[in-house]
Write an enzyme that holds these catalytic residues in place. Structure first.
Site, short mmCIF file in Angstrom:
data_model
loop_
_atom_site.label_atom_id
_atom_site.label_comp_id
_atom_site.label_asym_id
_atom_site.label_seq_id
_atom_site.Cartn_x
_atom_site.Cartn_y
_atom_site.Cartn_z
N ASP A 117 -86.77 31.65 71.97
CA ASP A 117 -85.66 31.98 71.09
C ASP A 117 -86.14 32.06 69.64
OD1 ASP A 117 -83.05 32.58 70.51
OD2 ASP A 117 -82.32 30.51 70.60
N HIS A 120 -88.82 40.97 67.94
CA HIS A 120 -89.00 41.10 69.39
C HIS A 120 -90.40 41.61 69.71
CE1 HIS A 120 -84.94 39.97 70.04
NE2 HIS A 120 -84.40 41.08 69.59
N LEU A 154 -102.13 31.73 88.02
CA LEU A 154 -100.90 31.34 87.32
C LEU A 154 -99.74 32.12 87.94
CD1 LEU A 154 -99.47 30.01 84.78
CD2 LEU A 154 -99.95 32.14 83.58
C1 IPE Z 1 -81.08 32.82 75.35
O1 IPE Z 1 -81.16 33.10 74.00
C2 IPE Z 1 -81.56 33.97 76.14
C3 IPE Z 1 -82.97 34.27 75.96
C4 IPE Z 1 -83.83 33.59 75.30
C5 IPE Z 1 -83.40 35.46 76.62
P1 IPE Z 1 -79.92 33.63 73.16
O2 IPE Z 1 -80.38 33.69 71.77
O3 IPE Z 1 -79.38 34.87 73.76
O4 IPE Z 1 -78.87 32.47 73.41
P2 IPE Z 1 -77.62 32.02 72.57
O5 IPE Z 1 -76.75 33.22 72.42
O6 IPE Z 1 -78.14 31.53 71.26
O7 IPE Z 1 -77.01 30.92 73.39
C1 IPE Z 2 -84.88 35.62 71.65
O1 IPE Z 2 -84.71 35.80 70.30
C2 IPE Z 2 -85.09 36.91 72.40
C3 IPE Z 2 -83.91 37.40 73.12
C4 IPE Z 2 -82.82 36.73 73.36
C5 IPE Z 2 -83.98 38.75 73.66
P1 IPE Z 2 -83.28 36.11 69.66
O2 IPE Z 2 -83.09 37.58 69.64
O3 IPE Z 2 -82.22 35.37 70.36
O4 IPE Z 2 -83.46 35.59 68.19
P2 IPE Z 2 -82.37 34.80 67.32
O5 IPE Z 2 -81.92 33.64 68.14
O6 IPE Z 2 -81.26 35.76 67.07
O7 IPE Z 2 -83.10 34.40 66.09
MG MG Z 3 -81.30 33.58 70.07
#
Ligand code: IPE
Ligand code: IPE
Ligand code: MG
Length: 238
Positions: free
Chosen positions: A12, A29, A123
């Site tokens: 995240d 990303h 792995l």
């Molecule tokens: C959870 O992250 C999903 C992934 C890491 C793919 P999100 O950023 O989407 O989750 P919320 O919305 O903060 O709960």
């Molecule tokens: C995690 O990073 C990747 C995905 C959920 C695809 P985020 O896109 O959730 O990044 P934040 O949480 O908005 O910073």
């Molecule tokens: Mg996120």
């Protein structure tokens, strides 16, 4: 150092990492995806046997069209590139989640990658795409009900031990350690069944900055935990 056999990661913070740098979320990303490649390498090197990573949730379709399109492009490229990576690190790749929601070419790439890497054992790498634990459980229960209806099993045949066979993670050990980067303290619909006795580790580090040192820190912290399974330490089974 006792290295967990199975590590699960909620990667995240890509968006926030990019924002901090004054860059668009998509850049986060791209860097996050590059980092995933590196973390697979570190995990393997440290002796982790199973690595399961949450890359796109069933809820992530709610993001802007632009962001979702950018992520699809990234998955397209990554799944192709991952053929080589799987060979290099001898890693068996399994994609978990409801893959049928993706465009056909992405589904084809997933199958190709899984097939190609099925011979590797170094792995076991599970990539969660369009994954949601509730979705996974409902799909599993549906399959189970069909089997019941067809007379292949009876309700009594379903046990705590074999229910996991109906999930996307069938055959894998449950994670020992769950890591979530970027400071959020929730599961966001990840592996609800499988994490029943997993140790949790949360860090404020955003995913693109989660390097080898951070992974070792998480494992060290895991080593300081007093793992129990409901019993009393020192007594039988604990
Ligand atoms: C959870 O992250 C999903 C992934 C890491 C793919 P999100 O950023 O989407 O989750 P919320 O919305 O903060 O709960
Ligand atoms: C995690 O990073 C990747 C995905 C959920 C695809 P985020 O896109 O959730 O990044 P934040 O949480 O908005 O910073
Ligand atoms: Mg996120």
């Amino acid at each position: 150092m006792n290295v967990p056999r199975h590590i699960a990661i909620i990667l995240d913070g890509n968006g926030r990492w990019a924002k901090k740098k004054g860059m668009p979320r998509g850049y986060g990303h791209i860097k996050g995806c590059e980092n995933l490649e590196k973390v697979c390498e570190y995990a393997r090197e440290l002796g982790v046997k199973y690595l399961t990573v949450y890359a796109f949730s069933t809820e992530n379709w709610k993001r802007s069209r632009d962001e979702v399109e950018g992520l699809m492009k990234l998955f397209r490229d990554y799944l192709k590139k991952c053929i080589k990576i799987s060979e290099k690190w001898q890693m068996k790749v399994r994609v978990i989640g409801e893959i049928s929601a993706f465009d056909q070419d992405i589904q084809d790439s997933v199958r190709k990658l899984e097939e190609f890497s099925s011979q590797f054992e170094e792995l076991h790498f599970q990539l969660a795409l369009n994954y949601g634990s509730r979705n996974e459980i409902v799909r599993g229960v549906r399959n189970l009900l069909v089997k019941c209806q067809d007379g292949e099993i009876t309700p009594e045949d379903v046990t705590e031990e074999n229910f996991g066979d109906y999930l996307d993670t069938a055959g894998l050990p449950d994670p020992d350690l769950l890591i979530r980067t970027s400071g959020e303290l929730r599961l966001s619909n990840f592996l609800l069944w499988q994490l029943a006795y997993t140790e949790f580790y949360f860090t404020d580090v955003h995913w693109p900055d989660f390097n080898r040192e951070e992974l070792v820190k998480a494992i060290e912290q895991y080593n300081r935990r007093d793992r129990r399974y409901g019993g009393i330490k020192g007594e039988k089974n604990v």
